[in-house]
Scaffold this motif. Structure first.
Motif, short mmCIF file in Angstrom:
data_model
loop_
_atom_site.label_atom_id
_atom_site.label_comp_id
_atom_site.label_asym_id
_atom_site.label_seq_id
_atom_site.Cartn_x
_atom_site.Cartn_y
_atom_site.Cartn_z
N ALA A 1 41.92 -39.20 109.22
CA ALA A 1 43.03 -38.49 109.84
C ALA A 1 42.52 -37.31 110.66
N LYS A 2 43.28 -36.96 111.69
CA LYS A 2 42.94 -35.80 112.51
C LYS A 2 42.91 -34.56 111.62
N LYS A 3 41.85 -33.79 111.73
CA LYS A 3 41.69 -32.60 110.90
C LYS A 3 42.54 -31.47 111.46
N THR A 4 43.50 -31.03 110.69
CA THR A 4 44.24 -29.82 111.07
C THR A 4 43.95 -28.71 110.08
N VAL A 5 43.94 -29.04 108.80
CA VAL A 5 43.59 -28.08 107.75
C VAL A 5 42.61 -28.76 106.81
N GLN A 6 41.56 -28.04 106.49
CA GLN A 6 40.56 -28.59 105.57
C GLN A 6 40.36 -27.61 104.43
N ALA A 7 40.40 -28.12 103.21
CA ALA A 7 40.13 -27.31 102.02
C ALA A 7 38.81 -27.79 101.42
N THR A 8 37.93 -26.85 101.12
CA THR A 8 36.62 -27.17 100.55
C THR A 8 36.41 -26.36 99.28
N ILE A 9 36.09 -27.07 98.21
CA ILE A 9 35.77 -26.39 96.95
C ILE A 9 34.35 -26.78 96.57
N ARG A 10 33.60 -25.80 96.11
CA ARG A 10 32.23 -26.07 95.70
C ARG A 10 32.12 -25.83 94.20
N GLN A 11 31.07 -25.19 93.76
CA GLN A 11 30.85 -25.04 92.32
C GLN A 11 31.48 -23.79 91.72
N LYS B 1 34.25 -21.97 90.33
CA LYS B 1 35.46 -22.53 89.75
C LYS B 1 36.74 -22.11 90.49
N TYR B 2 37.42 -23.07 91.06
CA TYR B 2 38.73 -22.96 91.71
C TYR B 2 38.75 -22.24 93.06
N LYS B 3 37.75 -21.47 93.39
CA LYS B 3 37.72 -20.80 94.69
C LYS B 3 37.61 -21.86 95.77
N THR B 4 38.60 -21.88 96.66
CA THR B 4 38.69 -22.90 97.70
C THR B 4 38.77 -22.23 99.06
N GLU B 5 37.94 -22.68 99.97
CA GLU B 5 37.96 -22.17 101.34
C GLU B 5 38.85 -23.09 102.17
N ILE B 6 39.81 -22.50 102.85
CA ILE B 6 40.73 -23.27 103.69
C ILE B 6 40.48 -22.89 105.13
N GLN B 7 40.30 -23.91 105.97
CA GLN B 7 40.02 -23.65 107.38
C GLN B 7 41.01 -24.42 108.25
N ALA B 8 41.54 -23.72 109.24
CA ALA B 8 42.39 -24.32 110.27
C ALA B 8 41.92 -23.73 111.60
N LYS B 9 41.46 -24.59 112.50
CA LYS B 9 40.84 -24.15 113.75
C LYS B 9 39.74 -23.14 113.42
N ASN B 10 39.82 -21.91 113.95
CA ASN B 10 38.76 -20.93 113.66
C ASN B 10 39.22 -19.88 112.65
N HIS B 11 40.25 -20.21 111.85
CA HIS B 11 40.78 -19.29 110.84
C HIS B 11 40.39 -19.76 109.45
N ILE B 12 40.03 -18.81 108.60
CA ILE B 12 39.61 -19.13 107.24
C ILE B 12 40.35 -18.22 106.26
N LEU B 13 40.80 -18.81 105.16
CA LEU B 13 41.34 -18.01 104.07
C LEU B 13 40.89 -18.61 102.75
N ILE B 14 41.05 -17.85 101.70
CA ILE B 14 40.59 -18.26 100.38
C ILE B 14 41.80 -18.48 99.48
N ALA B 15 41.78 -19.58 98.76
CA ALA B 15 42.76 -19.84 97.70
C ALA B 15 42.01 -19.83 96.38
N ASP B 16 42.70 -19.46 95.34
CA ASP B 16 42.08 -19.40 94.02
C ASP B 16 43.20 -19.44 92.99
N GLU B 17 42.81 -19.43 91.75
CA GLU B 17 43.75 -19.34 90.64
C GLU B 17 43.58 -17.98 89.98
#
Length: 132
Positions: A2-12, A14-30
């Motif tokens: 699918a065309k990438k509009t928003v991508q969420a990446t989680i690594r090791q 725990k729960y910290k997830t990097e969200i990227q849309a175009k050239n913008h980045i924010l962090i999601a977490d619990e």
């Protein structure tokens, strides 16, 4: 894929997830209480933020187009989910500031319900997942 509009990446981390849309980045977490580190919005807060920001932008666009004296709009969103019925109810508290009469205030409240995110939430939604 699918065309990438928003991508969420989680690594090791725990729960910290990097969200990227175009050239913008924010962090999601619990929150810490559920083993997160509270580095950013929870997924639930991101959903609420989508509705709140879309409503605010829609109200601003309409007021600007009409030339109305809206100096500020604050949209507070929360939701409750009934686990047994699967019913989700969003609540929006809208505060409007500026030199607005009652008719304008009611119209802006009505216009806020027409934001694209609210239309999506009120419509039938399917989610298709594919594994790559």
């Amino acid at each position: 894929m699918a065309k990438k509009t928003v991508q969420a990446t989680i690594r090791q981390q725990k729960y910290k997830t990097e969200i990227q849309a175009k050239n913008h980045i924010l962090i999601a977490d619990e929150p810490i209480e559920v083993a997160g580190q509270d580095f950013g919005f929870t997924p639930t807060e991101l959903l609420e933020a989508s509705l709140a920001s879309c409503t605010a932008m829609t109200i601003r666009m309409y007021a600007d187009r009409k030339g109305w004296d809206l100096t500020e709009a604050k949209i507070n969103v929360s939701f409750k989910r009934n686990i047994s019925t699967h019913l989700v109810t969003f609540k929006k508290d809208i505060e409007l500031f500026g030199n607005l009469n009652d008719k304008q205030r009611l119209r802006l409240k009505e216009i806020g319900t027409k934001c694209p995110i609210e239309k999506i939430l009120k419509g039938q939604v399917d989610v298709e997942s594919r594994l790559f």
